[in-house]
Design a protein around this motif. Structure first.
Motif, PDB file in Angstrom:
ATOM      1  N   HIS A 194       5.794   4.785  -0.834  1.00 57.81           N
ATOM      2  CA  HIS A 194       5.869   5.114  -1.887  1.00 57.81           C
ATOM      3  C   HIS A 194       4.586   6.179  -1.714  1.00 57.81           C
ATOM      4  CE1 HIS A 194       9.217   2.992  -3.635  1.00 57.81           C
ATOM      5  NE2 HIS A 194       8.692   2.003  -3.102  1.00 57.81           N
ATOM      6  N   ILE A 195       3.348   5.523  -0.847  1.00 56.43           N
ATOM      7  CA  ILE A 195       2.106   5.998  -0.448  1.00 56.43           C
ATOM      8  C   ILE A 195       2.283   7.538  -0.203  1.00 56.43           C
ATOM      9  CG2 ILE A 195       0.090   5.020   0.325  1.00 56.43           C
ATOM     10  CD1 ILE A 195       0.943   2.596   0.664  1.00 56.43           C
ATOM     11  N   GLY A 196       3.175   7.690   0.046  1.00 50.10           N
ATOM     12  CA  GLY A 196       3.558   9.092   0.428  1.00 50.10           C
ATOM     13  C   GLY A 196       2.983   9.510   1.455  1.00 50.10           C
ATOM     14  N   ASN A 197       2.593  10.599   1.133  1.00 51.45           N
ATOM     15  CA  ASN A 197       2.180  11.793   2.249  1.00 51.45           C
ATOM     16  C   ASN A 197       1.341  11.113   2.577  1.00 51.45           C
ATOM     17  OD1 ASN A 197      -0.280  11.579   0.759  1.00 51.45           O
ATOM     18  ND2 ASN A 197      -0.331  13.422   0.224  1.00 51.45           N
ATOM     19  N   TYR A 198       0.826  10.267   3.020  1.00 53.34           N
ATOM     20  CA  TYR A 198      -0.081   9.702   3.878  1.00 53.34           C
ATOM     21  C   TYR A 198       0.808   9.611   5.725  1.00 53.34           C
ATOM     22  CZ  TYR A 198      -2.985   7.485   0.567  1.00 53.34           C
ATOM     23  OH  TYR A 198      -4.578   7.723  -0.879  1.00 53.34           O
ATOM     24  N   ASN A 200       2.358  11.902   6.986  1.00 51.45           N
ATOM     25  CA  ASN A 200       1.896  12.905   7.082  1.00 51.45           C
ATOM     26  C   ASN A 200       0.768  13.038   8.489  1.00 51.45           C
ATOM     27  OD1 ASN A 200       4.393  14.194   5.658  1.00 51.45           O
ATOM     28  ND2 ASN A 200       3.126  14.911   3.979  1.00 51.45           N
ATOM     29  N   LEU A 214      -5.300   0.529  -0.024  1.00 54.72           N
ATOM     30  CA  LEU A 214      -5.006   1.841  -1.327  1.00 54.72           C
ATOM     31  C   LEU A 214      -6.215   0.597  -1.930  1.00 54.72           C
ATOM     32  CD1 LEU A 214      -2.701   3.312  -3.240  1.00 54.72           C
ATOM     33  CD2 LEU A 214      -1.911   0.593  -3.546  1.00 54.72           C
ATOM     34  N   ALA A 217      -8.652   3.401  -1.171  1.00 59.34           N
ATOM     35  CA  ALA A 217      -8.344   4.972  -1.239  1.00 59.34           C
ATOM     36  C   ALA A 217      -8.084   5.252  -3.268  1.00 59.34           C
ATOM     37  CB  ALA A 217      -7.022   5.539  -1.311  1.00 59.34           C
ATOM     38  N   ASN A 218      -8.055   4.417  -3.957  1.00 61.56           N
ATOM     39  CA  ASN A 218      -8.365   4.597  -5.244  1.00 61.56           C
ATOM     40  C   ASN A 218      -9.810   5.233  -5.661  1.00 61.56           C
ATOM     41  OD1 ASN A 218      -6.308   4.459  -6.930  1.00 61.56           O
ATOM     42  ND2 ASN A 218      -6.147   1.874  -6.300  1.00 61.56           N
ATOM     43  N   PHE A 251      -6.722  14.803  -0.134  1.00 62.31           N
ATOM     44  CA  PHE A 251      -6.854  14.783  -1.861  1.00 62.31           C
ATOM     45  C   PHE A 251      -7.952  15.361  -2.174  1.00 62.31           C
ATOM     46  CE2 PHE A 251      -6.473  10.304  -1.366  1.00 62.31           C
ATOM     47  CZ  PHE A 251      -7.678  10.147  -2.122  1.00 62.31           C
ATOM     48  N   ALA A 252      -7.970  16.069  -2.922  1.00 57.30           N
ATOM     49  CA  ALA A 252      -9.386  16.482  -3.501  1.00 57.30           C
ATOM     50  C   ALA A 252      -9.125  16.899  -5.063  1.00 57.30           C
ATOM     51  CB  ALA A 252     -10.484  17.384  -2.784  1.00 57.30           C
ATOM     52  N   PRO A 253      -9.669  16.522  -6.178  1.00 61.36           N
ATOM     53  CA  PRO A 253      -9.648  17.155  -7.534  1.00 61.36           C
ATOM     54  C   PRO A 253      -9.768  18.400  -7.785  1.00 61.36           C
ATOM     55  CG  PRO A 253     -11.149  15.957  -7.526  1.00 61.36           C
ATOM     56  CD  PRO A 253     -11.148  15.622  -5.849  1.00 61.36           C
ATOM     57  N   GLU A 257      -3.819  20.950  -0.723  1.00 57.53           N
ATOM     58  CA  GLU A 257      -3.638  20.433   0.624  1.00 57.53           C
ATOM     59  C   GLU A 257      -3.738  21.026   1.563  1.00 57.53           C
ATOM     60  OE1 GLU A 257      -0.332  17.677  -0.805  1.00 57.53           O
ATOM     61  OE2 GLU A 257      -1.348  17.393  -2.459  1.00 57.53           O
TER      62      GLU A 257
ATOM     63  N   PRO B 115      -3.601   7.021  -4.957  1.00 55.98           N
ATOM     64  CA  PRO B 115      -5.116   8.299  -5.346  1.00 55.98           C
ATOM     65  C   PRO B 115      -3.825  10.108  -4.675  1.00 55.98           C
ATOM     66  CG  PRO B 115      -5.559   6.632  -3.781  1.00 55.98           C
ATOM     67  CD  PRO B 115      -4.461   5.993  -4.900  1.00 55.98           C
ATOM     68  N   GLN B 121      -4.805  15.887 -12.233  1.00 58.90           N
ATOM     69  CA  GLN B 121      -4.769  17.113 -12.414  1.00 58.90           C
ATOM     70  C   GLN B 121      -4.194  16.924 -13.775  1.00 58.90           C
ATOM     71  OE1 GLN B 121      -5.492  19.819 -10.374  1.00 58.90           O
ATOM     72  NE2 GLN B 121      -6.832  17.980  -8.985  1.00 58.90           N
ATOM     73  N   TRP B 304       5.719   9.565  -5.027  1.00 57.66           N
ATOM     74  CA  TRP B 304       5.550  10.178  -3.633  1.00 57.66           C
ATOM     75  C   TRP B 304       7.485  10.927  -3.845  1.00 57.66           C
ATOM     76  CZ3 TRP B 304       3.554  14.521  -2.740  1.00 57.66           C
ATOM     77  CH2 TRP B 304       1.944  14.867  -2.823  1.00 57.66           C
TER      78      TRP B 304
END
Lengths: 276, 346
Positions: A194-198, A200, A214, A217-218, A251-253, A257, B115, B121, B304
């Motif tokens: 669920h936290i997904g792209n980490y 990678n 988490l 990370a928030n 991540f960055a607003p 990526e 996050p 966005q 995700w």
């Protein structure tokens, strides 16, 4: 005090240069002021090197991309690498009077220190003659990994710290850089997908994930990840540490990526421009 | 009140009573045409009688609507109101699809996710999209952006506004009517200036601003969206009294719901994700606990799926549970690039 709406056009968009044009381009100009930027990576991935370079950049005159300002370095993993700082600033006189160094080993120490820093930041005439515009905390992980018996208390402490840092970043238009360790990620963990792209993220052939979970990370506005790349073949072939290194925007607003290779030389940290 | 007490002509009174209309309640619901037929009077006269009846029974609201109870609406009226409501597009048709056309005005929508998934966005995108002028099919309104985390980036908002303007002009290339009037409005700077930005550094400030929103919206007039990014950050610090936290949050959510209803504006509340321990295993869940989870009308989870981003409608009184993929591009929120994964109904 009634709060007034601000026009986004009038918000500060100042960036602190990383001291390398390639890395600055990757980050859209550098580390944003008013932001909490996390630099995570395994040991010897170059976190502290980059921090030192930022200290020098903050002190550099505006004409060369600096802020002509003072900075505060809070270390929880002493000693402060003074020799390395001197070698990085070779040529020019090291702006040592504009770099304040302090230590904190626990959450309590750190919060007290930051409260004192408030007073220092609001001085009209700061001790070094320049306003403080950069705050580096190296590292946050060391503070929270030392005592972690009570998960709930830990997470509320993490949020308290983050709120304080963000408040100072905003009020004094500081660039705040916080370094973080990494932890290994084991395949088959149920919640990881669920936290997904980490997933990678990998460094030195290991799957890793920035530490402090988490909750932390928030708390950061922007997460950068430094790794030693696996593609470079035998990293330990004894070629004097010339294995590949990568800086990745997790991540960055304001950034996609992206990533970029970099290397650490005696003169500093340099990004490697990719052939376009 | 009796029919005999109505200020109408005695002949009409007589006709009414002989036709069986003895109390006002039966007169309120009859149509003028039917009444004219039954009483054998002109429609004009019949509708006058009904109007007088409505006024006397106090059953006409200030806005000229028929009300059974003061302040109440019939479901039919609510339905027709809803038909006229516009939605605020997320920028991705697939995402809009699972929301029933976009973010609904008059409702509170909570958006949660890890996050980096794209909550900020989405917030910026909605703050921009609400400003698309009416001639271009938008709402032509302002946005209020309450930033508690400091992640709002003006340069990113500028990028998204620029792309939104370009795409809007592109899709209305052949539609010139009225477009000249808002030519000067189709500038990124204009869009940015119409995002009323509040930066919040503590929960006391957050409560103060939310309680003040009513006044701000009245002052600024056409605000159609309030974005709070995020509601939870300052409430996850040291709160000794958790019951107090729950009460404060409940009050905030009620204030937001009233605001949404009163001004028919959309409220979008971002929330963080936390891990919750259930039966010995850890699960991801939105922060702020169970009481809070009742506080928003709609709840959308961003998550995700491999390397794709997906949005999932977890809770809504009017929408089916569904998910759709979307992507965060340089231009902002758009449809997912790979169209292999279509809208999936659960």
């Amino acid at each position: 005090m009634p709060m007034r709406a601000e026009n986004p056009l009038h918000l500060s968009a100042e960036k602190l240069s990383l001291g390398c044009p390639v890395l600055d381009r990757l980050l859209g100009g550098g580390a944003p002021c008013g932001f909490v930027t996390e630099l995570s990576g395994e040991a010897a991935s170059g976190k502290t090197q980059l921090c030192l370079q930022l200290l020098l950049s903050a002190a550099a005159p505006r004409s060369s991309g600096g802020l002509s300002a003072a900075s505060l370095f809070i270390s929880s993993e002493p000693p402060f690498p003074l020799r390395r700082l001197l070698s990085l600033s070779s040529g020019a006189a090291a702006p040592l009077d504009h770099i304040l160094v302090s230590t904190a080993f626990s959450f309590k120490d750190l919060l007290n220190l930051l409260k004192h820093v408030d007073a220092l930041l609001s001085l009209v005439r700061p001790p070094s003659g320049r306003p403080i515009r950069l705050l580096v905390l190296d590292s946050a992980a060391a503070i929270f990994r030392a005592d972690s018996d009570d998960a709930r208390r830990r997470s509320s402490e993490i949020f308290t710290l983050a709120a304080k840092l963000k408040e100072q970043a905003r009020k004094f238009n500081l660039a705040v850089i916080v370094t973080n360790h990494v932890v290994d990620v084991f395949d088959g963990g149920s919640s990881d997908q669920h936290i997904g792209n980490y997933l990678n993220l990998s460094s030195s052939w290991r799957k890793v994930c920035p530490a402090m979970g988490l909750a932390w990370a928030n708390c950061v506005n922007m997460r950068l990840f430094l790794s030693r790349t696996a593609e470079d073949g035998n990293g330990d072939s004894g070629t004097g540490g010339s294995f590949g290194r990568k800086l990745q925007v997790v991540f960055a607003p304001h950034l996609p990526e992206t990533s970029c290779e970099f290397m650490i030389r005696r003169e500093g940290v340099f990004g490697v421009a990719t052939q376009a | 009140m009796e029919v005999s007490a109505l200020p109408i002509s005695p002949t009409n009174k007589e006709k009414l009573i002989s036709a069986g209309y003895t109390n006002l309640a039966s007169l309120v619901i009859v149509s003028p045409i039917r009444l004219s037929r039954e009483l054998q009077i002109s429609v004009q006269e019949a509708s006058n009688i009904i109007k007088v009846t409505l006024q006397c029974s106090g059953a006409v609201g200030l806005d000229g609507r028929h009300v059974v109870l003061r302040g109440a609406q019939t479901a039919w009226e609510m339905f027709s109101d809803e038909q006229n409501l516009k939605h605020i597009s997320t920028g991705s048709e697939d995402f809009d699809g699972i929301l029933g056309g976009g973010i609904h005005c008059g409702e509170v929508t909570e958006v949660g996710g890890v996050p980096g998934i794209g909550k900020t966005q989405l917030g910026i995108q909605l703050g921009v999209n609400v400003q698309i002028p009416i001639v271009y099919g938008g709402l032509g309104s302002k946005a209020i952006y309450i930033d508690t985390e400091g992640s709002f980036m003006p340069e990113r908002a500028y990028q998204i506004a620029e792309a939104c303007i370009m795409d809007t002009l592109e899709s209305f290339r052949f539609h010139r009517k009225g477009a000249e009037d808002c030519h000067e409005r189709m500038q990124p700077n204009y869009f940015l200036a119409n995002i009323l930005y509040f930066r919040i550094c503590s929960y006391t400030e957050q409560i103060a601003v939310i309680n003040n929103l009513n006044k701000i919206v009245v002052e600024q007039k056409d605000v159609k969206i309030v974005i709070i990014d995020s509601i939870s950050f300052h409430f996850r610090q040291d709160f000794e009294d958790m019951a107090l936290r729950t009460r404060v949050l409940k009050e905030l959510s009620q204030t937001l719901m009233k605001l949404a209803k009163k001004f028919t504006l959309a409220v979008v509340v971002m929330n963080q994700v936390t891990t919750k321990r259930t039966d010995g295993s850890f699960q991801l869940t939105l922060a702020l606990g169970d009481t809070w989870s009742h506080s928003c009308t709609n709840r959308v989870i961003l998550h995700w799926d491999g390397n794709d981003r997906r949005a999932y409608v977890e809770k809504s009184p009017s929408l089916p549970q569904a998910s759709a993929s979307f992507s965060v591009t340089g231009k902002g929120i758009r449809n997912a690039i790979s169209h292999s994964k279509r809208v999936r109904m659960m």
